[in-house]
Design a protein around this motif. Structure first.
Motif, short mmCIF file in Angstrom:
data_model
loop_
_atom_site.label_atom_id
_atom_site.label_comp_id
_atom_site.label_asym_id
_atom_site.label_seq_id
_atom_site.Cartn_x
_atom_site.Cartn_y
_atom_site.Cartn_z
N UNK A 1 -27.34 22.82 -40.81
CA UNK A 1 -26.67 21.72 -40.13
C UNK A 1 -26.78 20.45 -40.98
N UNK A 2 -25.83 19.55 -40.79
CA UNK A 2 -25.91 18.23 -41.40
C UNK A 2 -26.63 17.35 -40.38
N UNK A 3 -27.83 16.92 -40.74
CA UNK A 3 -28.66 16.20 -39.79
C UNK A 3 -29.66 15.33 -40.53
N UNK A 4 -30.34 14.47 -39.80
CA UNK A 4 -31.45 13.70 -40.37
C UNK A 4 -32.44 13.34 -39.28
N UNK A 5 -33.64 13.04 -39.73
CA UNK A 5 -34.69 12.54 -38.85
C UNK A 5 -34.78 11.04 -39.08
N UNK A 6 -34.89 10.28 -38.02
CA UNK A 6 -35.03 8.83 -38.12
C UNK A 6 -36.50 8.49 -37.92
N UNK A 7 -37.20 8.15 -39.02
CA UNK A 7 -38.66 7.95 -38.93
C UNK A 7 -39.05 6.55 -38.47
N UNK A 8 -38.66 6.18 -37.27
CA UNK A 8 -38.97 4.84 -36.77
C UNK A 8 -40.36 4.73 -36.19
N UNK A 9 -40.94 5.85 -35.77
CA UNK A 9 -42.25 5.79 -35.14
C UNK A 9 -43.37 5.59 -36.15
N UNK A 10 -44.59 5.54 -35.67
CA UNK A 10 -45.74 5.42 -36.54
C UNK A 10 -46.07 3.98 -36.86
N UNK A 11 -47.10 3.82 -37.66
CA UNK A 11 -47.56 2.48 -37.98
C UNK A 11 -46.94 2.00 -39.29
N UNK A 12 -46.89 0.72 -39.44
CA UNK A 12 -46.40 0.08 -40.66
C UNK A 12 -47.60 -0.44 -41.43
N UNK A 13 -47.48 -0.47 -42.73
CA UNK A 13 -48.59 -0.91 -43.57
C UNK A 13 -48.98 -2.36 -43.35
N UNK A 14 -48.01 -3.19 -43.03
CA UNK A 14 -48.30 -4.62 -42.86
C UNK A 14 -47.20 -5.26 -42.04
N UNK A 15 -47.47 -6.47 -41.59
CA UNK A 15 -46.45 -7.22 -40.86
C UNK A 15 -45.27 -7.51 -41.77
N UNK A 16 -45.56 -7.79 -43.04
CA UNK A 16 -44.48 -8.08 -44.00
C UNK A 16 -43.56 -6.86 -44.13
N UNK A 17 -44.16 -5.67 -44.22
CA UNK A 17 -43.35 -4.45 -44.31
C UNK A 17 -42.49 -4.29 -43.06
N UNK A 18 -43.08 -4.51 -41.89
CA UNK A 18 -42.33 -4.39 -40.64
C UNK A 18 -41.17 -5.38 -40.59
N UNK A 19 -41.40 -6.61 -41.02
CA UNK A 19 -40.35 -7.63 -41.03
C UNK A 19 -39.24 -7.22 -42.00
N UNK A 20 -39.61 -6.75 -43.18
CA UNK A 20 -38.60 -6.33 -44.16
C UNK A 20 -37.78 -5.15 -43.66
N UNK A 21 -38.42 -4.21 -42.99
CA UNK A 21 -37.68 -3.07 -42.43
C UNK A 21 -36.71 -3.54 -41.36
N UNK A 22 -37.14 -4.44 -40.51
CA UNK A 22 -36.28 -4.97 -39.45
C UNK A 22 -35.08 -5.69 -40.07
N UNK A 23 -35.33 -6.48 -41.10
CA UNK A 23 -34.24 -7.20 -41.78
C UNK A 23 -33.27 -6.24 -42.47
N UNK A 24 -33.79 -5.09 -42.89
CA UNK A 24 -32.95 -4.09 -43.57
C UNK A 24 -32.14 -3.26 -42.57
N UNK A 25 -32.40 -3.44 -41.27
CA UNK A 25 -31.61 -2.76 -40.27
C UNK A 25 -32.33 -1.71 -39.44
N UNK A 26 -33.62 -1.54 -39.64
CA UNK A 26 -34.37 -0.60 -38.81
C UNK A 26 -34.34 -1.10 -37.37
N UNK A 27 -33.99 -0.21 -36.45
CA UNK A 27 -33.86 -0.58 -35.05
C UNK A 27 -34.77 0.30 -34.20
N UNK A 28 -35.47 -0.31 -33.29
CA UNK A 28 -36.35 0.42 -32.39
C UNK A 28 -35.56 1.27 -31.41
#
Length: 142
Positions: free
Chosen positions: A48-75
């Motif tokens: 199948x054509x599919x993907x896993x969206x790895x949104x769960x889990x912890x982030x290494x830092x607040x900066x990483x979380x902010x950068x991911x959010x700015x890049x379009x990661x959505x909860x």
């Protein structure tokens, strides 16, 4: 000997999804992670054509979380997106995978509702057997 027995135990732990941690111990993965890996194997085998969206889990830092959010990661985005259509799921499937006692967050519920509104099959599965049964009901041979 003892070394061979230790290597055998380590191999069994690795094959069941365990990961080595400091001081020679092993950490058991979260139940959802084990279910996700097994489902991933089945989806790949079904080609199948599919993907896993790895949104769960912890982030290494607040900066990483902010950068991911700015890049379009959505909860709340569903765990698995299947783009291969079937007659019952002509736009694909969004699957939120939960361990047996998992609970949907408000953000997850909103995503599933929004995807249904634009024609996706959007489902919640509680465990591997439930995921497989629901996908089969939608016409997937997993």
């Amino acid at each position: 000997g003892v070394g061979a027995a230790r290597r055998h135990v380590d191999a069994v732990r690795r094959s069941s999804g365990g990961v080595p941690v400091s001081r020679g111990g092993w950490a058991r993965p979260a139940p959802e992670a084990v279910i996700q890996r097994t489902l991933a194997q089945r989806l790949d085998l079904a080609k199948l054509v599919w993907c896993h969206v790895p949104n769960g889990g912890s982030r290494g830092s607040i900066v990483e979380a902010v950068n991911l959010r700015r890049a379009g990661v959505k909860g709340g985005v569903p765990d698995v997106l299947i783009f291969t259509p079937t007659a019952a799921a002509p736009h694909g499937v969004a699957l939120e995978l939960k361990a047996d006692k998992g609970v949907l967050s408000d953000a997850q519920r909103e995503w599933l509702d929004s995807l249904r509104a634009i024609g996706w099959a959007a489902i919640v599965a509680y465990g591997l057997d439930d995921a497989v049964a629901q996908l089969r009901a939608l016409g997937y041979r997993v």
